[in-house]
Scaffold this motif. Sequence first.
Motif, PDB file in Angstrom:
ATOM      1  N   UNK A  11      21.028 -79.099  11.834  1.00  0.00           N
ATOM      2  CA  UNK A  11      20.114 -78.401  12.740  1.00  0.00           C
ATOM      3  C   UNK A  11      18.858 -78.094  11.924  1.00  0.00           C
ATOM      4  N   UNK A  12      17.933 -79.032  11.964  1.00  0.00           N
ATOM      5  CA  UNK A  12      16.771 -78.928  11.086  1.00  0.00           C
ATOM      6  C   UNK A  12      15.880 -77.756  11.448  1.00  0.00           C
ATOM      7  N   UNK A  13      15.782 -77.434  12.721  1.00  0.00           N
ATOM      8  CA  UNK A  13      14.958 -76.282  13.117  1.00  0.00           C
ATOM      9  C   UNK A  13      15.513 -74.993  12.508  1.00  0.00           C
ATOM     10  N   UNK A  17      13.372 -74.140   6.422  1.00  0.00           N
ATOM     11  CA  UNK A  17      12.881 -73.619   5.147  1.00  0.00           C
ATOM     12  C   UNK A  17      13.693 -74.166   3.978  1.00  0.00           C
ATOM     13  N   UNK A  18      14.984 -74.286   4.166  1.00  0.00           N
ATOM     14  CA  UNK A  18      15.840 -74.863   3.130  1.00  0.00           C
ATOM     15  C   UNK A  18      15.481 -76.335   2.896  1.00  0.00           C
ATOM     16  N   UNK A  19      15.261 -77.071   3.990  1.00  0.00           N
ATOM     17  CA  UNK A  19      14.905 -78.487   3.868  1.00  0.00           C
ATOM     18  C   UNK A  19      13.549 -78.650   3.181  1.00  0.00           C
ATOM     19  N   UNK A  20      12.583 -77.812   3.562  1.00  0.00           N
ATOM     20  CA  UNK A  20      11.261 -77.928   2.953  1.00  0.00           C
ATOM     21  C   UNK A  20      11.262 -77.513   1.492  1.00  0.00           C
ATOM     22  N   UNK A  21      12.193 -76.661   1.110  1.00  0.00           N
ATOM     23  CA  UNK A  21      12.325 -76.328  -0.310  1.00  0.00           C
ATOM     24  C   UNK A  21      12.769 -77.558  -1.103  1.00  0.00           C
ATOM     25  N   UNK A  22      13.659 -78.348  -0.510  1.00  0.00           N
ATOM     26  CA  UNK A  22      14.061 -79.615  -1.143  1.00  0.00           C
ATOM     27  C   UNK A  22      12.866 -80.554  -1.214  1.00  0.00           C
ATOM     28  N   UNK A  32       0.907 -73.996   0.417  1.00  0.00           N
ATOM     29  CA  UNK A  32       0.087 -74.256   1.600  1.00  0.00           C
ATOM     30  C   UNK A  32       0.568 -75.500   2.342  1.00  0.00           C
ATOM     31  N   UNK A  33       0.899 -76.555   1.576  1.00  0.00           N
ATOM     32  CA  UNK A  33       1.386 -77.792   2.198  1.00  0.00           C
ATOM     33  C   UNK A  33       2.712 -77.560   2.900  1.00  0.00           C
ATOM     34  N   UNK A  34       3.578 -76.764   2.291  1.00  0.00           N
ATOM     35  CA  UNK A  34       4.865 -76.450   2.918  1.00  0.00           C
ATOM     36  C   UNK A  34       4.645 -75.747   4.251  1.00  0.00           C
ATOM     37  N   UNK A  40       4.824 -78.887  11.513  1.00  0.00           N
ATOM     38  CA  UNK A  40       4.978 -80.282  11.919  1.00  0.00           C
ATOM     39  C   UNK A  40       6.441 -80.613  12.177  1.00  0.00           C
ATOM     40  N   UNK A  41       7.317 -80.194  11.255  1.00  0.00           N
ATOM     41  CA  UNK A  41       8.747 -80.477  11.411  1.00  0.00           C
ATOM     42  C   UNK A  41       9.280 -79.834  12.690  1.00  0.00           C
ATOM     43  N   UNK A  42       8.939 -78.581  12.922  1.00  0.00           N
ATOM     44  CA  UNK A  42       9.440 -77.897  14.115  1.00  0.00           C
ATOM     45  C   UNK A  42       8.938 -78.570  15.389  1.00  0.00           C
ATOM     46  N   UNK A  43       7.700 -79.053  15.362  1.00  0.00           N
ATOM     47  CA  UNK A  43       7.177 -79.771  16.528  1.00  0.00           C
ATOM     48  C   UNK A  43       7.893 -81.104  16.705  1.00  0.00           C
TER      49      UNK A  43
END
Length: 200
Positions: A11-13, A17-22, A32-34, A40-43
């Motif tokens: 469930x990526x939504x 935050x955990x996925x973007x930390x990876x 800032x990029x995160x 973008x990911x949530x959309x």
Amino acid sequence: MTDDVRVGPLDLAAHVDEALAVQAVAFGLGADEVGVRRHIVLRHMTNPGARALGATTPDGRLAGFVYGMPNDRAHWWSTVVEPYLRRYDRDGWLDDSFVITELHVHPDFQARGVGRALITTITDGAAEPRSILSAIDIESPARALYRSLGYTDLAQQVLFPSAPRPYAVMGARLPLRRRARPGDGPAPSGTDFRPPPPPG
């Protein structure tokens, strides 16, 4: 793949935050990029057919993730790459393709088959006959992995707005190529085209 990592639905939504930390560690992203990529990911995950897989350790740590969706020519990514593909008469790859939007593995788990397991598993569940993706246009371990799976360059030196380095667009027929095992016959090519000539 290493036995201490399990690939399954994510469930990526809920775990963005955990996925973007990876991704931040694997791809060298700043805060800032995160923040931008989080939106973008949530959309993306609201798009029809969007799916995500995670690779998790026994203690619940996310070692890597992949997500993708059926490609749509109206999506921003497609509008950027379409002119480059059309140059080689390959813009038809934007139709009936499952696009790998992001694939990242934490450095602690790289070179252990995690990325290969993630991308083959998610594309095995695709209804589309082929897959496309973009990768930084250098000879990297990620590019070597994609080639070993049957992806071939469709266009090179693709420039995305605000991206500091050019990308290559790659495509492969599904299912993706598997590692040859003793007794197997020749691996399928996975593609039916030649790579484009170097730009210039």
